[in-house]
Design a protein around this motif. Structure first.
Motif, short mmCIF file in Angstrom:
data_model
loop_
_atom_site.label_atom_id
_atom_site.label_comp_id
_atom_site.label_asym_id
_atom_site.label_seq_id
_atom_site.Cartn_x
_atom_site.Cartn_y
_atom_site.Cartn_z
N LYS A 1 0.83 -1.20 0.00
CA LYS A 1 0.00 0.00 0.00
C LYS A 1 0.87 1.25 0.00
CE LYS A 1 -3.77 2.27 2.53
NZ LYS A 1 -4.69 2.17 3.70
N ALA A 2 1.95 1.23 0.79
CA ALA A 2 2.87 2.37 0.84
C ALA A 2 3.58 2.56 -0.50
CB ALA A 2 3.88 2.18 1.96
N ALA B 1 3.39 5.77 -3.07
CA ALA B 1 4.60 6.45 -3.54
C ALA B 1 4.54 6.73 -5.03
CB ALA B 1 5.83 5.61 -3.22
N ARG C 1 11.06 6.97 -1.19
CA ARG C 1 10.02 6.36 -0.35
C ARG C 1 10.02 4.84 -0.49
NH1 ARG C 1 8.10 5.26 4.03
NH2 ARG C 1 5.87 4.76 4.18
N VAL D 1 10.54 2.01 2.44
CA VAL D 1 9.62 0.89 2.69
C VAL D 1 10.36 -0.44 2.64
CG1 VAL D 1 7.62 -0.35 1.77
CG2 VAL D 1 7.61 2.16 1.85
#
Length: 258
Positions: free
Chosen positions: A59-60, A64, A75, A79
């Motif tokens: 999800k992150a 990004a 980013r 992660v």
């Protein structure tokens, strides 16, 4: 995966064949141009290389994708470091995709507790990578840390100016350009560019055009804020019997002043 040999790629995203873009996004080939590197789908690439990442991490990564390219790379590096730890740096750093190796650069940039010497030692193999894009990600990833400890960084990078590899010598110059590309300016070097002479002076006659261009661009950056200093330095370098390399550097450094 063994990196693919160089090939001629598209210079515009619109010209990239679908099969090439898909192969890039699956990590099956390296980008041949900047356009290809920018156009591939990094979310798809993450899933191809790390199919077992947690839903939260994925999800992150997807979020990004809404960021600009530099922030996106940074980013995703954060992660992956959170998910994989330091072992993930080795995994990414040896991958055949230049973008994946670029994530390794930003994972090194995201590591905490490293002093300048340790961070430079960690980034060194990627700064010497065969792919042009990885070498750019390498200096961009560690530049913020170098700027925060500028005196130490200059002293460390001055040692790189004697490296046999022209890629590492270029890194020494490129990493601390006052204005740089896709990165924040370095106010201290815009005010006092002479601080970087321990890096610039040993490279003033470098035989590699790759390094010459970086030194010239460094001085061209400085000339936007300190034109008299750059002119004086070039006048000094051109005294006596300068090498062809020095003449080329100075000519390019002064191109906006003339």
């Amino acid at each position: 995966m063994t990196p693919a040999p160089p090939r001629k790629g598209a210079t515009r995203a619109a010209d990239i064949p679908d099969e090439v873009l898909q192969a890039l996004s699956r990590g099956e080939m390296q980008s041949a141009t900047l356009a290809e590197g920018l156009a591939l789908d990094q979310s798809e690439l993450v899933r191809a290389v790390f199919p077992d990442l947690s839903p939260g991490a994925l999800k992150a990564v997807d979020a990004a994708g809404e960021l600009g390219i530099l922030k996106r790379m940074a980013r995703i590096g954060e992660v992956l470091l959170e998910e994989l730890g330091a072992a993930g740096i080795t995994q990414c750093g040896s991958h055949g995709s230049d973008t994946v190796r670029g994530w390794a650069c930003f994972m090194i940039g995201a590591q905490s507790g490293l002093d300048v010497a340790a961070r430079l030692a960690a980034i060194r193999p990627l700064a010497d990578d065969a792919h042009f894009g990885v070498r750019e990600w390498a200096w961009m990833a560690v530049r913020p840390h170098l700027v925060r400890e500028l005196d130490t960084s200059i002293a460390q990078l001055a040692q790189w100016t004697a490296e046999p590899s022209e890629r590492l010598r270029r890194f020494a110059s490129e990493a601390l350009r006052p204005r740089g590309v896709w990165c924040a300016h370095i106010a201290a070097l815009k005010r006092e560019p002479e601080q970087a002479l321990p890096i610039l002076s040993p490279l003033r006659a470098d035989p590699a055009t790759y390094v010459q261009d970086s030194v010239a661009n460094w001085l061209n950056d400085a000339a936007k804020d300190q034109p008299a200093w750059v002119q004086g330095l070039c006048d000094q370098w051109l005294q006596g019997t300068p090498t062809d390399a020095t003449r080329r550097i100075c000519q390019r450094a002064l191109r906006k002043l003339r």
